[in-house]
Design an enzyme around this catalytic site. Structure first.
Site, mmCIF file in Angstrom:
data_model
loop_
_atom_site.group_PDB
_atom_site.id
_atom_site.type_symbol
_atom_site.label_atom_id
_atom_site.label_comp_id
_atom_site.label_asym_id
_atom_site.label_seq_id
_atom_site.Cartn_x
_atom_site.Cartn_y
_atom_site.Cartn_z
ATOM 1 N N ASN A 149 -0.834 0.826 -18.968
ATOM 2 C CA ASN A 149 -1.463 2.130 -18.856
ATOM 3 C C ASN A 149 -2.285 2.464 -20.097
ATOM 4 O O ASN A 149 -2.101 1.837 -21.141
ATOM 5 C CB ASN A 149 -0.382 3.205 -18.653
ATOM 6 C CG ASN A 149 -0.014 3.371 -17.192
ATOM 7 O OD1 ASN A 149 -0.874 3.322 -16.323
ATOM 8 N ND2 ASN A 149 1.266 3.557 -16.926
ATOM 9 N N CYS A 171 -1.723 -0.259 -10.242
ATOM 10 C CA CYS A 171 -0.781 0.837 -10.508
ATOM 11 C C CYS A 171 0.239 0.864 -9.375
ATOM 12 O O CYS A 171 -0.117 0.675 -8.209
ATOM 13 C CB CYS A 171 -1.523 2.167 -10.586
ATOM 14 S SG CYS A 171 -0.447 3.603 -10.811
ATOM 15 N N ASP A 172 1.502 1.126 -9.720
ATOM 16 C CA ASP A 172 2.540 1.126 -8.685
ATOM 17 C C ASP A 172 2.776 2.493 -8.059
ATOM 18 O O ASP A 172 3.578 2.607 -7.133
ATOM 19 C CB ASP A 172 3.852 0.568 -9.233
ATOM 20 C CG ASP A 172 4.466 1.438 -10.325
ATOM 21 O OD1 ASP A 172 3.850 2.443 -10.721
ATOM 22 O OD2 ASP A 172 5.552 1.088 -10.811
ATOM 23 N N HIS A 202 -4.395 7.357 -10.516
ATOM 24 C CA HIS A 202 -3.646 8.617 -10.686
ATOM 25 C C HIS A 202 -4.479 9.826 -10.268
ATOM 26 O O HIS A 202 -4.273 10.935 -10.759
ATOM 27 C CB HIS A 202 -3.168 8.777 -12.142
ATOM 28 C CG HIS A 202 -2.054 7.863 -12.505
ATOM 29 N ND1 HIS A 202 -1.469 7.829 -13.748
ATOM 30 C CD2 HIS A 202 -1.394 6.935 -11.768
ATOM 31 C CE1 HIS A 202 -0.518 6.907 -13.776
ATOM 32 N NE2 HIS A 202 -0.459 6.362 -12.583
ATOM 33 N N TYR A 266 -0.032 12.710 -9.196
ATOM 34 C CA TYR A 266 -0.601 12.962 -10.518
ATOM 35 C C TYR A 266 -1.703 14.012 -10.500
ATOM 36 O O TYR A 266 -2.090 14.530 -11.552
ATOM 37 C CB TYR A 266 -1.137 11.663 -11.123
ATOM 38 C CG TYR A 266 -0.072 10.798 -11.745
ATOM 39 C CD1 TYR A 266 0.238 10.888 -13.092
ATOM 40 C CD2 TYR A 266 0.631 9.872 -10.981
ATOM 41 C CE1 TYR A 266 1.212 10.093 -13.667
ATOM 42 C CE2 TYR A 266 1.607 9.070 -11.540
ATOM 43 C CZ TYR A 266 1.893 9.181 -12.889
ATOM 44 O OH TYR A 266 2.859 8.393 -13.453
ATOM 45 N N ARG A 286 8.929 13.864 -21.174
ATOM 46 C CA ARG A 286 9.270 12.655 -20.422
ATOM 47 C C ARG A 286 9.594 11.492 -21.357
ATOM 48 O O ARG A 286 10.492 10.698 -21.075
ATOM 49 C CB ARG A 286 8.097 12.312 -19.503
ATOM 50 C CG ARG A 286 8.265 11.027 -18.708
ATOM 51 C CD ARG A 286 9.276 11.177 -17.627
ATOM 52 N NE ARG A 286 9.417 9.905 -16.892
ATOM 53 C CZ ARG A 286 10.537 9.454 -16.412
ATOM 54 N NH1 ARG A 286 11.654 10.145 -16.535
ATOM 55 N NH2 ARG A 286 10.588 8.308 -15.762
#
Length: 443
Positions: A149, A171-172, A202, A266, A286
């Site tokens: 990322n 991206c997962d 995202h 996102y 986070r």
């Protein structure tokens, strides 16, 4: 005829995601046979903790797979078919700053979105390009599958500075959400249907979901999202912390502003920035959750395995993150022509959007790479949002390339999470101090 056996390198071997990825690869040996599995990291001590546990897992489950780990690029990248990259430049100490500095100024603090994502992007560009160069030098026919990322900025950088490289940025998050969609309507997983999707990393929307008989599944999924977002009454899936559940719930409001499509979660950080900041714990973000959670859990489990000399009772399991990159490796290796959501240069796939934008679209994947599926024109609401975001991302890469303070200030000011040029400047000055060891000098 026996299937080809691959040599795979995990770059970022000290990642907390590595054990699950190793488990997934071992569980997939029937469809992706391995002759060699290697780990590479520039943090020798961190990687060793993970690697010694992985060695035991491999010895017990697939002793025929040759395993090694190293901090030497030549040793790592020589004789490799697939590189799976998962770097975290600056580790969690810098992620914490990515989140807390914007919050200090009343702006969303998130690792891939807003100012934090831009900061992370400038740290990641150089190391990812370095990995690409190592791969091209020592294994020029290999593919790099990049999970590092922030994927949008990394993808723009690799498009611009290494345009002919065999790198696929992925991206997962779409995979995770598609598995949730499947479960909430009673299907096993995302492979039970086919989707159409467009956007940026995202920053996207599903426009169509049908099962293999062609039945439209959007109404059933939409009804669930209208009631409870992407939350579900199951412990399945890899995102179950409260901060993630709050983000999953936010899909309700995101769906209201665009009821025809289903949103990527996102989008919350851009379209609900004020409420995100208002309800956030700005002192415990986070990053802190991961430091106190996954980071401790993974490394304590690795040490436990090494001390006991066995992984037969390990808690490490494969997950969506691991399965997606494994499926992509299979598609490239065996020409399966699987349909997968990837980050790709637009080149007209979205007809009314910038030709050179790095967008996220369904693609057909085979041995020669991938082919994006055309989406035609997109609506003005999504197009306008995407144009603002892509401008912010391109300005960030301009700033890295040119060492330009002004371009980076413009990038922050252009980002929808930032309310003014004054706030953008204040955040930028704080981020420069935090990232002085990783960013180019800005003038």
């Amino acid at each position: 005829m026996p299937k080809k056996e691959s040599s795979i390198l995990i770059a970022g071997g000290g990642s907390t995601y590595t054990p699950a990825l190793v488990v997934m690869l071992l569980e997939s040996l029937d469809k992706l046979p391995l002759r060699k599995l290697k780990l590479y990291d520039n943090d020798e001590e961190r990687q060793k903790t993970v690697a010694e546990a992985c060695k035991i897992i491999i010895d017990e489950r697939a002793p025929g797979v040759e395993f090694s780990y190293t901090t030497d690029p030549e040793e790592a990248f020589t004789d490799v078919d697939i590189v799976m990259a998962q770097l975290r430049v600056g580790k969690y100490a810098l992620r914490e700053q990515d989140e807390k500095i914007p919050f200090k100024h009343g702006v969303v603090g998130q690792e891939t979105c807003g100012p934090g994502g831009i900061a992370y992007g400038l740290r990641s560009l150089g190391p990812i390009i370095e990995l690409v160069d190592y791969m091209e030098k020592y294994s020029p026919d290999a593919w790099m599958l990049n999970y590092s990322n922030p994927a949008a900025i990394v993808a723009e950088g690799t498009r611009r500075f290494r345009p002919n490289s065999r790198i696929i940025n992925i991206c997962d998050m779409p995979v995770c959400l598609e598995d949730i969609m499947a479960r909430v309507i009673g299907l096993k997983d995302r492979k039970d249907f086919e989707t159409s999707y467009f956007g940026l990393n995202h920053f996207g929307w599903w426009t169509k979901i049908v099962d293999h008989e062609g039945m439209d599944l959007m109404p059933k999924i939409s009804d669930h999202v209208k009631r409870q977002g992407y939350t579900e009454n199951t412990q399945k899936g890899q995102h179950k912390e409260e901060s993630w559940l709050e983000t999953m719930r936010a899909a309700k409001e995101l769906h209201e502003i665009e009821p025809e499509f289903l949103p990527n979660t996102y989008l919350k950080y851009y379209l609900m920035a004020d409420s995100t900041v208002e309800h956030a714990n700005k002192e415990y973000t986070r990053a802190d959750e991961i430091i106190d959670g996954r980071e401790k859990d993974v490394f304590s489990e690795c040490r436990r395995i090494t001390e006991n000399g066995t992984a037969k009772d390990t808690s490490f399991k494969s997950n969506e993150h691991a399965s997606f990159i494994t499926d992509l490796a299979c598609a490239l290796t065996f020409n399966t022509k699987e349909r997968m959501i990837l980050i790709t240069e637009n080149r007209g796939a979205i007809a009314n959007f910038a030709y050179d934008a790095m967008v996220e679209l369904p693609c057909i994947v085979g041995k020669d790479g991938y082919e994006p599926i055309s989406m035609g024109d997109i609506p003005i609401f999504e197009k306008g949002l995407m144009e603002q975001q892509i401008a912010s991302e391109k300005l960030a890469v301009d700033a890295w390339e040119q060492g330009s303070y002004l371009k980076l200030w413009q990038s922050l000011a252009m980002n929808k999470t930032v309310p003014s040029i004054a706030v953008a400047k204040d955040i930028l000055d704080d981020l420069i101090l935090a990232n002085k060891e990783f960013w180019p000098e800005l003038k």
